[in-house]
Design a protein around this motif. Sequence first.
Motif, mmCIF file in Angstrom:
data_model
loop_
_atom_site.group_PDB
_atom_site.id
_atom_site.type_symbol
_atom_site.label_atom_id
_atom_site.label_comp_id
_atom_site.label_asym_id
_atom_site.label_seq_id
_atom_site.Cartn_x
_atom_site.Cartn_y
_atom_site.Cartn_z
ATOM 1 N N ILE A 376 -29.092 59.730 77.373
ATOM 2 C CA ILE A 376 -28.804 58.333 77.030
ATOM 3 C C ILE A 376 -27.565 57.890 77.800
ATOM 4 O O ILE A 376 -26.651 58.683 78.032
ATOM 5 N N GLY A 377 -27.550 56.639 78.221
ATOM 6 C CA GLY A 377 -26.361 56.187 78.925
ATOM 7 C C GLY A 377 -26.545 54.827 79.557
ATOM 8 O O GLY A 377 -27.547 54.141 79.347
ATOM 9 N N GLY A 378 -25.562 54.451 80.344
ATOM 10 C CA GLY A 378 -25.604 53.140 80.960
ATOM 11 C C GLY A 378 -24.364 52.870 81.773
ATOM 12 O O GLY A 378 -23.600 53.774 82.104
ATOM 13 N N SER A 379 -24.149 51.611 82.042
ATOM 14 C CA SER A 379 -23.144 51.183 83.000
ATOM 15 C C SER A 379 -22.268 50.080 82.423
ATOM 16 O O SER A 379 -22.637 49.408 81.476
ATOM 17 N N ALA A 380 -21.115 49.917 83.053
ATOM 18 C CA ALA A 380 -20.215 48.825 82.689
ATOM 19 C C ALA A 380 -20.656 47.553 83.409
ATOM 20 O O ALA A 380 -19.989 47.061 84.322
ATOM 21 N N ASP A 381 -21.828 47.046 83.001
ATOM 22 C CA ASP A 381 -22.406 45.823 83.538
ATOM 23 C C ASP A 381 -22.781 45.934 85.011
ATOM 24 O O ASP A 381 -22.788 44.948 85.739
ATOM 25 N N THR A 388 -28.604 53.015 87.501
ATOM 26 C CA THR A 388 -28.598 53.906 86.340
ATOM 27 C C THR A 388 -29.607 53.507 85.269
ATOM 28 O O THR A 388 -29.632 54.106 84.194
ATOM 29 N N TYR A 389 -30.412 52.500 85.543
ATOM 30 C CA TYR A 389 -31.335 52.025 84.511
ATOM 31 C C TYR A 389 -32.540 52.958 84.406
ATOM 32 O O TYR A 389 -33.169 53.315 85.399
ATOM 33 N N LEU A 406 -27.842 52.002 77.567
ATOM 34 C CA LEU A 406 -26.689 51.388 76.923
ATOM 35 C C LEU A 406 -26.072 50.344 77.852
ATOM 36 O O LEU A 406 -25.873 50.597 79.043
ATOM 37 N N HIS A 407 -25.778 49.188 77.300
ATOM 38 C CA HIS A 407 -25.125 48.122 78.055
ATOM 39 C C HIS A 407 -23.701 47.972 77.515
ATOM 40 O O HIS A 407 -23.478 47.435 76.431
ATOM 41 N N GLU A 412 -14.796 49.395 81.064
ATOM 42 C CA GLU A 412 -14.838 50.768 81.573
ATOM 43 C C GLU A 412 -14.110 51.759 80.657
ATOM 44 O O GLU A 412 -14.609 52.873 80.427
ATOM 45 N N LEU A 413 -12.925 51.389 80.177
ATOM 46 C CA LEU A 413 -12.134 52.334 79.382
ATOM 47 C C LEU A 413 -12.844 52.699 78.087
ATOM 48 O O LEU A 413 -13.001 53.879 77.753
ATOM 49 N N SER A 414 -13.304 51.692 77.352
ATOM 50 C CA SER A 414 -13.983 52.004 76.098
ATOM 51 C C SER A 414 -15.345 52.636 76.357
ATOM 52 O O SER A 414 -15.831 53.431 75.548
ATOM 53 N N MET A 415 -15.979 52.295 77.482
ATOM 54 C CA MET A 415 -17.253 52.928 77.829
ATOM 55 C C MET A 415 -17.101 54.446 77.866
ATOM 56 O O MET A 415 -17.921 55.185 77.300
#
Length: 662
Positions: A376-381, A388-389, A406-407, A412-415
């Motif tokens: 599971i995962g994603g990117s900072a917009d 990464t989709y 995940l969106h 970035e920091l909280s991601m």
Amino acid sequence: MNQNIDTKALNAIRVLAADAIEEAKSGHPGMPLGSAAAAYEMWAHHMKHNPKNPLWVNRDRFILSAGHGSILLYSLLHLFGYGLTVEDLKKFRQKGSLTPGHPEYGHTMGVEATTGPLGAGMGMAVGMAIAEAHLASVFNKTDYPVFDHYTYVLGGDGCMMEGISSEAFSLAGTLGLHKLIVLYDSNNISIEGSTEIAFTEDVLMRMKAYGFQVISVEDGNDIEEIGQAIAKAKQDKTKPSFIKINTQIGYGCPQKQGKASAHGEPLGTENVTALKNNLGWDSLEPFYIPDEVYKHYQLLTVKGREQEADWNQLFVEYCSRYPNMKEKWHKYHDKDIEKELLENELFSNFDIRPESTRNLSGSIINRIKNLLPGFIGGSADLAPSNKTYMEMAGDFSKLNYKGRNLHFGVRELSMAAIGNGIALHGGLRPFVSTFFVFSDYLKPMARLSAMMKLPITYVFTHDSIGVGEDGPTHQPVEQLAMLRAIPNLNVFRPADAKETAAAWYQSIISKTTPSAIVLTRQKLQQLEETGKEAINGAYVLQDSIKEIPDAILIASGSEVAIAVEAKKDLVSKGVDVRVVSMPCMEIFEQQDLEYRESVIPQSVRKRVVIEALSDFGWGRYVGLDGAYVTMKGFGACASGEELFEKYKITVDNVVKTVIELF
């Protein structure tokens, strides 16, 4: 003084905290004294936990985001019977103890996360709540809530000032994570004095704007009011909850309470005595706890044992009724997939056309997602740019917790903190992604990943001056050196498809080390000689004709192809060189001496490193007699091809640099 057992029990936390800090002559008594009532009420009457099995999968999670108040957590762990002894408390903040200055995950049983940087625990709590919501949506059946627990996090004014909390809570509200309960120890004091000097916002209005249910507790010593607030938080099934608890820092110590001096220094012997007298404690003897208090805590743990026993029975019935879900459960929790990955198409079926490693990584991610259901995962917009989709995997949202994409938004920091929280929760394998230059924004959380030995994957794209026209603000130069400097972080910069597959392979099989996979925007040619040897971190890509080469070219990523072309030119000039591809220094350093010597023999002192980034960190491979073809400053606005020419990351310059060594 006549006190009921709850009052004695919570005062026991205060006394142990004060005594341990006094014994250590170091620590932060203010927060533990002020928030003892909230912590006690939560642990005693609301949290679902079993000290006899601290790793029970369906336990409520608790994170102390204000990690400087670690003695509060250690006192709770001791009193509830998690294995910490009075002797451990007496060794608070001492060498080799189980009670270090800030809580350390994996070091002390019952500590759910390493917290030191303020606000980090808030972000990790959001990650845990996301993990619970996703796993519940995947596994739960009617009458079988196998994932059904809350995430509690306790922090103070400092945690709320740090930007990471705003990032994380904004996302938590958007996602409607109603199993997340934040307790805010609001004492209006920071190290420099009153928070009025720098922090005057209406925090409840701010949290309401984020989409939280907000609750205020006027008296932080009133456990009944605190209990009612927590119960109210659980009643809301659409929003996370934020409970502001008005406390007094250093509560109970007449000379210190309400003052900044209570924050970060021992109370002093006389003040500890005054504290105990003021609390009506039975004895002035250090670390004294009445038997009735210990017995009370033992009784409190009975409920947790019963809750786990009930869950174990539920799970047996669940597996019997849904054997397919039992099999799925094992797939989510099976960490040994090394053989399956090696035998899979992960390393094969790539097109021979030039391609960017970000695109190749995207293809591999979509292969991995079919092998790892907990991936599971994603990117900072930036998913369209980071590639990464995950196709056909759904988007995680308030309306669809089953989604695996995940969106994170531009956070970035909280991601990275959220990724840590997902990994800490267990059952899932997270990855997060952004442009490489923005790794600066998340570095503190990547550092915690490494410290906590979490095998999270960081996917960084747009890896060098090859980014091109966006200019120096978006062209990483020093970031690779920064990441390589973090202990226990494997940093990969692959040269083509097979090396990208090797990077992902090493990342997925890792159990105790996070990975950073650094990828190109520009297309790279597929090199014939690359392959599974890349899993060793470095290997001989093209060897010399002589047994001992005249010189060695060492490169990573897009510059490996430059080294290959330079070799051709050097051979024509009578210089017999070896080309070494080094996608990961850290993995190479883990190989035995014989292998490392076979790749980069000490006897060959003429070595040239080629990398379109800073040369910092390459010294141990280049040595005193070697040379660099690397960046010496920031980039510029131009096409990637023009920039490689401008900064002489070229075949001609590599050849010139090698010739000059003779």
